[in-house]
Write a protein that holds these residues in place. Structure first.
Motif, mmCIF file in Angstrom:
data_model
loop_
_atom_site.group_PDB
_atom_site.id
_atom_site.type_symbol
_atom_site.label_atom_id
_atom_site.label_comp_id
_atom_site.label_asym_id
_atom_site.label_seq_id
_atom_site.Cartn_x
_atom_site.Cartn_y
_atom_site.Cartn_z
ATOM 1 N N GLY A 1 0.817 -1.213 0.000
ATOM 2 C CA GLY A 1 0.000 0.000 0.000
ATOM 3 C C GLY A 1 0.849 1.261 0.000
ATOM 4 N N LYS A 2 0.189 2.403 0.193
ATOM 5 C CA LYS A 2 0.889 3.688 0.224
ATOM 6 C C LYS A 2 1.281 4.028 1.665
ATOM 7 C CE LYS A 2 0.318 4.957 -4.172
ATOM 8 N NZ LYS A 2 1.382 5.330 -5.086
ATOM 9 N N MET A 3 2.442 4.659 1.795
ATOM 10 C CA MET A 3 2.960 5.010 3.118
ATOM 11 C C MET A 3 3.239 6.511 3.147
ATOM 12 S SD MET A 3 5.796 2.006 3.221
ATOM 13 C CE MET A 3 5.353 0.328 2.700
ATOM 14 N N LEU B 1 -6.199 11.259 0.019
ATOM 15 C CA LEU B 1 -7.611 10.827 0.082
ATOM 16 C C LEU B 1 -7.960 9.693 -0.888
ATOM 17 C CD1 LEU B 1 -10.025 13.815 0.748
ATOM 18 C CD2 LEU B 1 -10.002 11.596 1.863
ATOM 19 N N PRO B 2 -7.528 9.744 -2.144
ATOM 20 C CA PRO B 2 -7.926 8.657 -3.061
ATOM 21 C C PRO B 2 -7.037 7.414 -2.971
ATOM 22 C CG PRO B 2 -6.781 10.398 -4.281
ATOM 23 C CD PRO B 2 -6.797 10.814 -2.840
ATOM 24 N N GLU B 3 -6.033 7.415 -2.087
ATOM 25 C CA GLU B 3 -5.035 6.347 -2.088
ATOM 26 C C GLU B 3 -5.326 5.239 -1.069
ATOM 27 O OE1 GLU B 3 -2.823 6.142 -4.312
ATOM 28 O OE2 GLU B 3 -2.609 8.167 -5.109
ATOM 29 N N ILE C 1 -11.956 5.843 5.824
ATOM 30 C CA ILE C 1 -11.389 6.422 4.594
ATOM 31 C C ILE C 1 -10.308 5.484 4.059
ATOM 32 C CG2 ILE C 1 -10.162 8.401 3.582
ATOM 33 C CD1 ILE C 1 -11.219 10.068 6.033
ATOM 34 N N PHE C 2 -9.433 5.043 4.980
ATOM 35 C CA PHE C 2 -8.331 4.144 4.609
ATOM 36 C C PHE C 2 -8.568 2.776 5.236
ATOM 37 C CE2 PHE C 2 -5.996 8.384 5.059
ATOM 38 C CZ PHE C 2 -6.159 8.720 3.722
ATOM 39 N N LYS C 3 -9.276 1.923 4.500
ATOM 40 C CA LYS C 3 -9.700 0.618 5.045
ATOM 41 C C LYS C 3 -8.521 -0.274 5.439
ATOM 42 C CE LYS C 3 -14.195 1.038 3.634
ATOM 43 N NZ LYS C 3 -15.204 1.408 4.610
ATOM 44 N N ASN C 4 -7.384 -0.109 4.745
ATOM 45 C CA ASN C 4 -6.235 -0.986 4.991
ATOM 46 C C ASN C 4 -5.153 -0.337 5.850
ATOM 47 O OD1 ASN C 4 -7.292 -3.147 3.406
ATOM 48 N ND2 ASN C 4 -6.753 -1.966 1.574
#
Length: 501
Positions: A143-145, A205-207, A237-240
């Motif tokens: 994922g994104k960090m 937000l979209p990540e 917003i960030f499920k993961n």
């Protein structure tokens, strides 16, 4: 199904775990060898010659020849390094200066050498790898960090680059993480903190954010802006999003607030980085304290905080430290800092392996009456008093009130609440009782009627942010001192009308 990256993370984590176990299981030998290496490497430097390093054969020789210094005392040497001189504190020249704004010394230029730089990067990486090794959780690497940090734009002084440590470190993100990393370089370069956080909100937000990292007070600001924009909990917003990495301050005072903002519990890893070195990181989810980095180019000494201001305080190595004692940490490093007082106090929570918690700053305490109340005690008192209540605290700081209009002196707690208590006197009583329980000097002063119990003064919403903005320290690595021995901070509060009457 695991990606190649997350599948490879597990065997790599195992290798690193075994490497760390090797020195963690041989701590004293590791430090002794490192000490000898540091002394022999720097023997021909200006500092080494001035302090007769060539004849240092033992730690006791070192104590005789090298006094404990803070930045001010080391400054004449540092200034020569800044001018471009070679072989002053360490062979050659530093590759960077980490520029910090000290509360007492103005701007500080902390050298980072080609030998010390890799440890700043490795320790942060190893903290994540040990988490993977312990939990088996490696999915987040896909994922994104994000790390909320200072600008990566560096200045130059006599051929040496300088900037904030977090900005310097930003240049060393490994290639395999470059695509995962946010914010973008352009956003990271924004100087104004509030503008920067707004831009980070838009970018993230979209990540698929999986790791969020930074100093809790500034991450909190980011979370609040996310919630304001979407009306949702951060965890929705960030499920993961499942891993929060932090450093710089104790997370416990923020934990309840964060869980409310996120809407669920997430794992966390505590780091102890500084411009002077990366000292420790949390190596176990269910153990208190952070693993002291004994094999990272740093030789550690400790002085009991109660004795620190004596004329000749006793200096000891890890061999002699005890659990639960408040120590001032002194370091000698492969960046050329020698018997250097970084100003932090630590306590050991484990001696096998050596783990520490940061208990405060040697300059940040209240001892206006001989009570020597430290940051850890203040934070513990607030936690105990608000536990199992609806009270939520945004931020606070404590100052002595030596000359009240009436009655005995007292400690005045300046508190910004998100959720105020129904009964302020009850909260004051609980905090005071906890402090008395933890600190026998404070207990004696209350009992002996030298002090009256503490009082709370309410701070307006966003008062602490407004204060930090007013002194030019909003964002980045800056943080509010939890307590002071004077009323300088609260004088600004009054001046800016940040206190609720």
């Amino acid at each position: 199904m695991l990606s190649i990256k997350s599948a490879l993370a597990k065997p790599f984590a195992k290798i690193i775990f075994k490497r760390i176990q090797k020195w963690a299981n041989n701590p004293i030998e590791t430090q002794e060898k490192l000490f000898q290496d540091l002394i022999s490497t720097a023997a021909s430097t200006t500092f080494g010659k001035d302090h007769d390093f060539i004849s240092i054969n033992s730690y006791s020789d070192f104590i005789k020849r090298v006094p404990v210094r803070d930045y001010e005392a080391l400054k004449p040497y540092v200034e020569n390094v800044v001018k471009g001189q070679e072989n002053v504190l360490w062979p050659g020249k530093p590759i960077y200066f980490a520029k910090t704004s000290g509360t007492t010394s103005g701007s500080k230029y902390i050298p980072i050498t080609k030998e010390s730089m890799p440890y700043h990067i490795e320790a942060a990486r190893n903290a994540i790898l040990l988490y993977i090794h312990e939990t088996g959780n490696s999915k987040f690497v896909d994922g994104k960090m994000i790390f909320l940090q200072g600008s990566p734009i560096l200045d130059e002084k006599n051929g040496i680059q300088l900037g904030r440590l977090s900005g310097i470190v930003a240049h060393y993100v490994p290639k395999y993480l470059q695509k995962n990393r946010l914010p973008s370089y352009k956003t990271n370069c924004i100087d104004d903190w509030e503008t920067k956080v707004e831009a980070i909100v838009e970018e993230t937000l979209p990540e698929n954010m999986t790791i969020i990292s930074g100093i809790p007070s500034w991450v909190q600001m980011y979370f609040e802006k996310l919630q304001l924009k979407t009306g949702k909990k951060v965890g929705d917003i960030f499920k993961n999003f499942n891993l929060f990495i932090f450093g710089g301050v104790n997370y416990e005072p923020y934990r309840a607030k964060f869980e409310n903002l996120i809407g669920r519990k997430v794992d966390s890893i505590e780091l102890y980085p500084a411009s002077e070195g990366f000292f420790a990181f949390q190596d176990k989810q269910n153990e208190k304290g952070m693993l002291l980095q004994l094999n990272s180019g740093i030789f550690y000494e400790f002085i009991t905080a109660d004795e620190f201001f004596n004329e000749n305080p006793r200096r000891i190595t890890i061999k002699e430290v005890e659990l639960g004692v408040n120590y001032v940490m002194i370091i000698s490093t492969n960046a050329g800092l020698w018997a250097y007082n970084i100003g932090d106090t630590v306590q050991f929570t484990s001696l096998k392996p050596y783990r520490v918690i940061v208990s405060g700053r040697i300059k940040h305490f209240i001892s206006a009456f001989g009570e020597h109340v430290i940051g850890k005690e203040v934070e513990q008192a607030m936690l105990e008093a608000t536990h199992d209540t609806d009270v939520r605290v945004t931020e606070y700081t404590v100052a002595p009130q030596i000359t009240p209009e009436e009655g005995l002196p007292y400690h005045e707690w300046f508190v910004e609440f998100e959720n105020e208590p129904d009964d302020f006197e009850e909260l004051e009583r609980k905090i005071d009782e906890s402090l008395q329980k933890q600190n026998s000097y404070y207990f004696d002063l209350i009992k002996g009627k030298v002090l009256q119990p503490l009082k709370i003064t309410k701070v307006k919403k966003d008062g602490f942010q407004d204060y930090m903005k007013s002194i030019g320290k909003l964002g980045g690595q800056n943080k509010i001192p939890r307590l002071s021995n004077d009323r300088n901070i609260v004088a600004v509060f009054t001046q800016l009308n940040l206190v609720k009457l």
